[in-house]
Design an enzyme around this catalytic site. Structure first.
Site, PDB file in Angstrom:
ATOM      1  N   ASP A 139       0.753  -1.450  -0.084  1.00  0.00           N
ATOM      2  CA  ASP A 139      -0.015  -0.132   0.095  1.00  0.00           C
ATOM      3  C   ASP A 139       0.850   1.250  -0.140  1.00  0.00           C
ATOM      4  O   ASP A 139       2.130   1.222  -0.533  1.00  0.00           O
ATOM      5  CB  ASP A 139      -0.989   0.007   1.232  1.00  0.00           C
ATOM      6  CG  ASP A 139      -2.248   0.756   0.946  1.00  0.00           C
ATOM      7  OD1 ASP A 139      -2.262   1.770   0.703  1.00  0.00           O
ATOM      8  OD2 ASP A 139      -3.310   0.196   1.034  1.00  0.00           O
ATOM      9  N   HIS A 212      -3.852   6.143   3.297  1.00  0.00           N
ATOM     10  CA  HIS A 212      -4.677   4.750   2.615  1.00  0.00           C
ATOM     11  C   HIS A 212      -3.962   3.601   3.476  1.00  0.00           C
ATOM     12  O   HIS A 212      -4.623   2.600   3.944  1.00  0.00           O
ATOM     13  CB  HIS A 212      -4.354   4.757   1.180  1.00  0.00           C
ATOM     14  CG  HIS A 212      -5.241   3.753   0.530  1.00  0.00           C
ATOM     15  ND1 HIS A 212      -4.784   2.394   0.406  1.00  0.00           N
ATOM     16  CD2 HIS A 212      -6.558   3.932   0.039  1.00  0.00           C
ATOM     17  CE1 HIS A 212      -5.996   2.096  -0.278  1.00  0.00           C
ATOM     18  NE2 HIS A 212      -6.747   2.685  -0.569  1.00  0.00           N
ATOM     19  N   SER A 542     -10.826  -0.833  -1.238  1.00  0.00           N
ATOM     20  CA  SER A 542      -9.905  -0.746  -0.452  1.00  0.00           C
ATOM     21  C   SER A 542      -9.848  -1.032   1.013  1.00  0.00           C
ATOM     22  O   SER A 542      -9.110  -1.407   1.650  1.00  0.00           O
ATOM     23  CB  SER A 542      -9.164   0.409  -0.571  1.00  0.00           C
ATOM     24  OG  SER A 542      -8.369   0.605  -1.797  1.00  0.00           O
TER      25      SER A 542
END
Ligand SMILES: *[C@@H]1O[C@H](CO)[C@@H](O)[C@H](O)[C@H]1NC(C)=O
Ligand SMILES: *[C@@H]1O[C@H](CO)[C@@H](O)[C@H](O)[C@H]1NC(C)=O
Ligand SMILES: *[C@@H]1O[C@H](CO)[C@@H](O)[C@H](O)[C@H]1NC(C)=O
Length: 767
Positions: A139, A212, A542
């Site tokens: 990520d 994220h 996600s």
């Protein structure tokens, strides 16, 4: 919504480049290529593979340097070449393929965007074995100081672990602990494509500048943290799914995107380091398995017993929008949970609508404010989208502005309204978004509204001479029903690559998810947003993917001997597809019952998954047979799997017999126009069940939804398992009469011993 803009920019960039170069008649620019070599054809003259790689490369391009060498994902390397050099290299001996690098994206609905949620998953018994399980997250990296990464209740790092915490900008080995046991970064492909990283804007290390990565990592395995919230919203104890599992961050996504040479290097390293679960909330466009680096890397991972969980994509609600469909991957779609962040919008007429918001600043005044539709207050032909600098100040100043979703991140629309002097914003859904309410931590008082209310609101504004409205924010609401519903953005089947494999596999919470955030940017991710939060609420597949990665880690801890296919089977066959009242899970995009093309086997139920009774197992040989059934050549199979396999030309290989826990049955309507035969068509699928529970007798039952269009016969009707790990096969035949092309129909086959229910969805389609 960000994508079209990016690709337009990219296109512009490419156009500019090609003009410049054709003028100068210069050599074409270099690009990154991934080169797969045939391990077995290394000439004896070379002492090791690296010198062989280097010699092959230099023979095609004397100046080229190797970016990465790959050991597990591929046998090969990546490098920068001109198209001519790439072509020359492809013709050298021992080269299997030379593939240009691609850019992948993260699977949030849009990067700087927030939604609001909490999760309602039952707390699972913490298992001591869980602390031996290691989850690798590919990520944007990790914010290592985050509270969710404390290691208070954890023992020593598993002895088998080979990873570590790499030194880079603002990060070194002191930033890892017994929870975060590894952190590496892979930037060579990114820097080769876009130039050196500027440490002022981006950390050249595993540190997360985006948020994220910290969000997905803490969702999968964050430690327990009391009193977490976003501005008091969604407050409570924050915890990842597998609170005792260890995590390692592999930063492969940067502010400019995720490049396949870096992704391949990250997967390669995670395998080498010894992860048990690999979580990737990343995707690109659908392509053949032997060309897709995530599919190829995941195949090696699977063959080493690593479960790979990926996001299905945010391309919904249109059909056939999935990415990451390889059958050795667990593909996760997104649903809502039972928590909302309501905001009430009251029109001048007195009519009130329920919307949603994470706005937490000063409320709007209690008296009604004038409302204007952005499309009526802009010079732009797409003024209704509230893109930056598109609104006319005199027309929006002091008013509540109605903006349509799409074209830019939602929080960016709020900023555009704020900068133009607007007092507030109502974000309205069109048909594509339906009744999906996304909550955002806007920089001004703003709320989102479902499509039906949006229509009423707009017709009031268009027909009234002096329209007014109020917005009232109501914080956090729990026990919202129905839940889950399938998120509008969640990518849908059918599986465009292999229609006989049903995808997604299942859904998990992915809307308004509260989890850890980076310290580098505020909750909107916008540069002007100076707020700092340790938890943020965002949405996307996600977010659903790391839920399943964490749950898979719990299963792996409880059943260390289970294969990745067995773990996925347990998660799928115990998933639920209806509410307690018996109604099928809804699709927020349509307000109608969803189908297995939307939710796969259903919504994950981790407690049931711990004790599934039976599983549909699959090993490497089964997957090789699958490739034979796809009619892949030995060469293609080698690219996908690094194995030398010759499919037996005399043998019949069938995707129908691949041991998947769900069924996708496409029928052809070839008879078509005119005198097609109405003769019933029968197709047969076979499966093998493995007993992972006590001895017992399981009986089959079939449930069709709606009026049955297909006759379904299971043979035999009863399976008796006398021992643990005993295997028993069965077949299902599906007999269809002619249906018009485009018809779909659904059913379910369930095996039960009275205690366990081993369910599989069946999706029929007529093409
Ligand atoms: C690691 O980083 C910390 C905090 O930034 C710093 O205090 C420490 O000196 C660094 N250690 C090494 C070995 O570089
Ligand atoms: C405002 O925009 C709507 C939708 O585009 C349109 O139907 C309406 O006529 C516009 N109103 C004014 C006053 O321009
Ligand atoms: C593979 O080839 C066989 C024989 O030609 C054919 O029947 C089958 O449909 C093919 N399978 C796929 C997935 O294309």
């Amino acid at each position: 919504m960000k994508l079209p803009i990016c690709s337009t920019l990219l296109l512009l960039l490419l156009l500019t480049l090609s003009i410049t170069y054709s003028k100068a008649q210069a050599q074409q620019p270099k690009k990154t290529y991934i080169i797969h070599m045939d391990k077995s054809s290394m000439p004896a003259a070379f002492s090791d593979h690296l010198t062989w790689f280097d010699s092959s490369l230099k023979s095609a391009s004397p100046s080229a340097e190797i970016l990465y060498t790959y050991k597990h994902v591929a046998h090969g390397f990546s490098t920068r070449l001109t198209p001519q050099e790439a072509h020359a290299l492809a013709n050298k001996p021992g080269i299997l393929s030379v593939t240009p690098e691609l850019k992948y994206t993260l699977h949030t609905t849009r990067t700087p965007q927030f939604l609001g949620l909490s999760k309602s998953t039952t707390l699972l018994p913490a298992s001591a074995q869980q602390s031996h399980v290691i989850i690798g997250i590919l990520d944007t990296g990790v914010w290592p100081e985050h509270r969710s990464l404390h290691d208070a209740s954890l023992g020593p790092v598993p002895a088998s672990w080979k990873g570590h915490c790499e030194t880079g900008d603002n990060m070194n080995s002191t930033h890892c602990n017994k929870k975060l046991i590894g952190a590496r970064f892979f930037s060579r492909g990114y820097e080769a494509a876009l130039g050196p990283i500027d440490s002022k804007t981006e950390s050249k290390s595993a540190r997360d500048d985006d948020g994220h990565g910290t969000h997905t990592l803490t969702t999968a395995a964050g430690s327990v943290v009391p009193e977490a919230s976003l501005f008091g919203l969604a407050s409570g104890t924050a915890r990842g799914m597998a609170t005792q599992a260890r995590v390692a961050a592999y930063k492969v996504c940067w502010l400019g995107g995720c490049f396949t040479s870096d992704i391949a290097a990250g997967i390669d390293r995670a395998i080498e380091d010894g992860v048990d679960v690999l979580s990737m909330s990343i995707g690109g466009s659908l392509m053949e398995y032997y060309r897709d680096i995530i599919a190829i890397g995941s195949f090696t991972a699977m063959s080493r017993g690593i479960l790979v969980s990926t996001s299905a994509g945010n391309g919904g609600p249109s059909p056939g929008t999935l990415s990451n469909v390889a059958p050795w991957i667990t593909t996760v779609g997104a649903g809502t949970i039972d928590r909302d962040f309501p905001a009430y919008i009251t029109l001048g007429t007195g009519k009130t609508f329920a919307g949603a918001s994470l706005y937490s600043g000063k409320p709007l005044s209690d008296s009604p404010l004038p409302v204007v539709y952005a499309g009526n207050a802009s010079k732009s032909s797409v003024g209704y989208l509230c893109l930056q600098d598109s609104l006319i100040r005199e027309k929006v100043s002091g008013k509540i502005v109605i903006c349509e979703r799409g074209g830019s991140p939602r929080v960016e629309k709020g900023l555009a309204v704020k900068l133009a002097g607007g007092a507030g914003m109502i974000l309205v859904n069109n048909e594509a978004f339906g009744e999906e309410l996304v909550s955002d931590a806007h920089l001004l008082p703003a709320a989102s509204l479902g499509q039906k209310s949006s229509e009423v609101l707009k017709s009031y504004v268009f027909s009234s001479p002096n329209p007014t409205a109020k917005i009232a924010f109501r914080g956090t609401e729990l026990d919202v029903q129905p839940s889950p519903v399938v998120a509008a953005f969640s990518s849908r089947g059918p599986n465009a690559l292999t229609p006989k494999i049903l995808k997604p596999d299942l859904i998990a919470p992915g809307v308004n998810i509260l989890a850890g955030w980076t310290g580098a940017v505020g909750p909107t991710g916008l540069t002007v947003d100076q707020r700092h939060v340790s938890f943020n609420i965002i949405s996307g597949t996600s977010m659903s993917c790391p839920h399943v990665s964490g749950l898979a880690a719990i299963l792996k801890g409880a059943h260390p001997q289970w294969s990745p296919a067995a773990i996925r089977s347990a998660l799928m066959t115990t998933a639920y597809s209806s509410y307690k009242n018996g109604e099928t899970i809804h699709d927020v995009a349509t307000g109608q019952p969803a189908t297995p093309f939307d939710y796969g086997a259903g919504h994950v139920d981790p407690v049931a998954a711990l004790d599934p009774g039976l599983v549909y197992d699959a090993n490497v040989d089964d997957y090789l047979t699958f490739f034979c059934a796809l009619n892949y050549t030995s060469f293609q199979i080698k690219l996908a799997t690094r194995r030398d396999i010759a499919c037996d030309p005399k043998k019949v290989y069938r995707v129908e017999d691949f041991n998947y826990p769900s069924f996708a049955v496409p029928f052809e309507t070839a008879s078509g126009i005119g005198g097609g035969s109405d003769a019933a068509k029968t197709v047969k699928y076979s499966r093998v069940l493995t007993n992972v529970g006590a001895p017992g007798t399981y009986k089959a039952s079939v449930v069709s939804s709606g009026s049955p269009k297909v006759k379904i016969v299971v043979e035999p009707q009863e399976l008796r398992f006398a021992e643990l790990y005993e295997k028993k096969g069965y077949t299902v035949s599906f007999t269809s009469t002619s249906m018009p092309s485009g018809t779909t129909s659904f059913a379910r086959v369930e095996w039960t011993d009275g205690k366990h229910r081993v369910g599989s969805p069946i999706a029929f389609s007529w093409t």
